[in-house]
Enzyme design. Structure first.
Site, mmCIF file in Angstrom:
data_model
loop_
_atom_site.group_PDB
_atom_site.id
_atom_site.type_symbol
_atom_site.label_atom_id
_atom_site.label_comp_id
_atom_site.label_asym_id
_atom_site.label_seq_id
_atom_site.Cartn_x
_atom_site.Cartn_y
_atom_site.Cartn_z
ATOM 1 N N HIS B 205 0.998 -1.025 -0.191
ATOM 2 C CA HIS B 205 0.065 -0.101 0.018
ATOM 3 C C HIS B 205 0.979 1.306 0.040
ATOM 4 O O HIS B 205 1.519 1.432 0.919
ATOM 5 C CB HIS B 205 -0.870 -0.095 1.350
ATOM 6 C CG HIS B 205 -1.827 1.308 1.532
ATOM 7 N ND1 HIS B 205 -3.079 1.311 1.430
ATOM 8 C CD2 HIS B 205 -1.439 2.687 1.463
ATOM 9 C CE1 HIS B 205 -3.538 2.517 1.430
ATOM 10 N NE2 HIS B 205 -2.694 3.328 1.602
ATOM 11 N N GLU B 272 -4.340 6.705 -2.928
ATOM 12 C CA GLU B 272 -3.949 5.515 -2.481
ATOM 13 C C GLU B 272 -3.695 4.543 -3.820
ATOM 14 O O GLU B 272 -4.429 4.473 -4.757
ATOM 15 C CB GLU B 272 -4.725 4.796 -1.720
ATOM 16 C CG GLU B 272 -4.840 5.601 -0.148
ATOM 17 C CD GLU B 272 -5.877 4.881 0.751
ATOM 18 O OE1 GLU B 272 -5.560 5.184 2.113
ATOM 19 O OE2 GLU B 272 -6.413 3.978 0.475
ATOM 20 N N ARG B 294 -9.434 14.163 2.497
ATOM 21 C CA ARG B 294 -9.085 14.837 3.977
ATOM 22 C C ARG B 294 -7.620 14.832 4.496
ATOM 23 O O ARG B 294 -6.805 14.339 3.714
ATOM 24 C CB ARG B 294 -10.046 13.894 4.912
ATOM 25 C CG ARG B 294 -9.398 12.479 4.797
ATOM 26 C CD ARG B 294 -10.005 11.751 5.892
ATOM 27 N NE ARG B 294 -9.192 10.499 5.993
ATOM 28 C CZ ARG B 294 -9.569 9.228 5.356
ATOM 29 N NH1 ARG B 294 -10.537 9.099 4.665
ATOM 30 N NH2 ARG B 294 -8.779 8.161 5.405
ATOM 31 N N VAL B 297 -4.585 10.378 9.032
ATOM 32 C CA VAL B 297 -4.084 10.027 10.304
ATOM 33 C C VAL B 297 -2.615 10.215 10.191
ATOM 34 O O VAL B 297 -1.879 10.847 11.038
ATOM 35 C CB VAL B 297 -4.197 8.733 10.792
ATOM 36 C CG1 VAL B 297 -3.726 8.619 12.144
ATOM 37 C CG2 VAL B 297 -5.885 8.624 11.001
#
Lengths: 158, 453
Positions: B205, B272, B294, B297
């Protein structure tokens, strides 16, 4: 304040005895480093109640029977709180009387006010039955979730 | 002074307060009754209680969040991540009430929030997507499956949240699975429409940080590898992603940048991708996964690598001020790693461990950053996500960063509740992790540990 400057227990007992025949419901004596509160009917304050239970203060303390002295501005009773964040309104329209006022009796589920949230009107319903003894927010106030809005005396409710 | 309503909680609320302080803005935080004494509420100029602990009655309610912003007299609303942050309704309600939404336009949220339209816009921008095919009838499905390639995933078109997905490894299995998958999709989502998508069992990822100006310009701030995951929950993130060829990295960055430009993307966003570790080509096979519209984290990893403040830049853009971001971005000369310390017991199936944190000690020193909302005596609530703290370290190269993280974790103390700290310490000393470039399926082979710790 040194310990020598404080009155002894016998001084306090003498004071209580002298005042006992007077027309007092309760009294507070404040000195540097020491506060003595005496009541014929007791305080809800746990510190005083605890002291009374320990026999340190010769008073007829029955905790919970009377309002706290420090809270005299705000009557005792059940709270009706804001069910939502928004703008508080006491009346259905600007030219109409308020839903409820002090001394009004309310029943469970009665609308006591409305709160506007994003152009939606949410009623503030009484969760208890009784007599309104205080209104804690003004028309147009911005209120938060859970903010106390009314105090209801439930003692007369059946 | 402009007031900013922080429509979130936990560490990100604290982080947004810090950005407001940096810019001289006045932070007001919306809280549920469970968060009245939170660190975010203490550090902000004011808090406004919007509802009970349940997120459905507080942090997920766009109407209550905007009402709180109106109550606060806020000129801007920062939604943080999760909760209502990607709800178009929140962005719309902000617009309607003259409040600057610190995020992309509502139309962008709609476009990238839907799997099908996100894939279409990614294709339009020239980003590689996984081979896929809609299944119109079961008869044609086998041919479609061969065209997509095996293994593949059978997905309910109207599914979501990981439900309605079946892994299929060959054409015979596909024929067997299709009627069942269609019936399940009809039962669960009211529509039997299915979609076939190529599956990459050994993929990394890797995501790309973008920042768009809202009128068609976009800048890439590097990439992050987030392959150490458990059930799609990221645990370790790093910047830059290790062991990518220059051609693969360029393909990732260009694809993300083109997508952001295509969207006329506004503010901070993340694109992503999967990078197939079995791919032998250069650039390697990459496929677009989704766009997160957005702040994320793991944004501090990028901030530390590039020396920028993404949250402050978001706020500045929303308030029509210069963002403070550099015009020209250089490759970072450092390596940054983040470990997420969660209130979960890694020795007991990652059971949540809310409760009183009696003592919280965090590492200090050069290149060490801690993002947290917990403190001594804080009662970690059971209502929300399990993130306790993010430990971020920066060093001159990856090996040094891993060593620095080991030291940082050794000097992290969370007493009173179980946390995932031991998992991180275990992972950081594994050879496969130290070599770099593990796939997303790797952690399940490394944890639980084979020998007792």
């Amino acid at each position: 304040v040194s310990a020598d400057a404080l009155p002894s227990w016998s001084d306090l007992l003498a004071l209580v005895e002298r005042l006992e025949h007077g027309d007092f419901e309760d009294f507070v004596v404040e000195m540097p480093g020491l506060t003595v509160r005496v009541s014929r009917h007791g305080f809800t304050d746990t510190a005083v109640a605890g002291a009374a239970a320990a026999g340190a203060v010769p008073a007829t303390a029955t905790p919970g029977a009377e309002p706290r002295l420090s809270d005299s501005a705000r009557p005792e009773g059940a709270e009706i709180t804001a069910p939502i964040v928004g703008v508080f309104y006491r009346r259905p329209a600007p030219d109409q009387p308020p839903f409820v006022a002090v001394d009004d009796e309310v029943s469970v589920g009665a609308t006591t006010a409305i709160i506007e949230v994003m152009k939606m009107m949410v009623p503030v319903e009484a969760g208890v039955a009784g007599r309104i003894v205080a209104v804690l927010a003004d028309d147009g106030d911005l209120v938060e979730f859970g903010q106390p809005l009314f105090i209801v005396d439930t003692s007369g409710a059946t | 002074v402009t007031t900013v309503l922080i429509a979130n909680r936990g560490e990100i609320a604290v982080r947004i307060v810090a950005a407001c302080r940096r810019l001289g803005l006045s932070p007001v935080v919306a809280v549920s009754t469970a968060d009245r004494d939170s660190l975010g509420a203490r550090l902000a100029d004011r808090s406004i209680c919007i509802g009970p602990p349940s997120p459905a009655e507080s942090y997920l309610r766009a109407d209550l969040l905007v009402q709180a912003a109106l109550n606060a007299g806020a000129g801007a609303l920062h939604p943080g991540y999760g909760f209502a942050s990607e709800q178009p309704a929140l962005a719309d309600a902000c617009d309607e009430n003259g409040i600057a939404f610190v995020g992309p336009r509502a139309e962008t949220l709609r476009l990238v929030g839907d799997k099908v339209s996100a894939r279409l816009v990614a294709q339009r921008a020239g980003a590689p997507v996984a081979p896929g095919a809609a299944v119109d009838d079961e008869a044609g499905a086998t041919a479609a499956g061969v065209g997509v390639g095996f293994p593949l995933l059978v997905k309910a078109v109207h599914g979501g949240g990981g439900r309605g997905i079946t892994l299929v490894s060959d054409p015979e299995e596909l024929e067997r699975v299709l009627p069942l998958a269609a019936a399940e999709a009809r039962a669960s989502f009211g529509d039997g429409a299915l979609y076939l998508e190529r599956y990459y069992p050994l993929a990394r990822h890797v995501e790309v940080q973008v920042f768009g100006d809202g009128v068609g310009g976009a800048v890439v701030f590097g990439d992050r590898d987030c392959s150490v995951q458990r059930r799609h929950q990221k645990l370790i993130e790093e910047c830059p992603a290790p062991n990518l060829s220059p051609a693969t990295r360029a393909l990732l960055h260009d694809s993300a940048c083109n997508l952001a430009r295509e969207l006329r993307y506004r503010g901070a966003g993340t694109v992503e991708f999967l990078v197939d570790t079995q791919s032998v080509s250069d650039p390697a096979t990459i496929v677009f996964l989704e766009m997160n519209a957005r702040i994320q984290v793991e944004h501090p990893v990028t901030e530390e690598a590039f020396g920028i403040d993404l949250v402050a830049a978001q706020l500045q853009l929303a308030l029509a001020q210069p963002t403070g971001l550099p015009d020209r971005v250089h490759d970072p000369a450092v390596h940054v790693i983040e470990c997420r310390i969660n209130a979960e017991d890694p020795f007991a199936g990652f059971r949540p461990t809310p409760g009183r944190i009696v003592r919280a000690e965090f590492p200090r020193g050069p290149g060490v950053r801690v993002e947290t909302h917990v403190y001594d005596g804080y009662v970690f609530p059971p209502y929300y996500d399990s993130l306790v703290a993010k430990i971020i370290v920066r060093a001159y190269d990856r090996a040094a960063a891993i060593d620095a993280m080991q030291a940082a974790l050794a000097n992290t103390v969370i007493d009173g509740i179980e946390t995932t700290r031991a998992l991180h310490q275990h992972v950081l000393q594994k050879k496969a992790f130290r070599d770099g470039g593990v796939p997303t399926s790797w952690l399940e082979t490394a944890w639980p540990p084979q020998v007792a710790l």
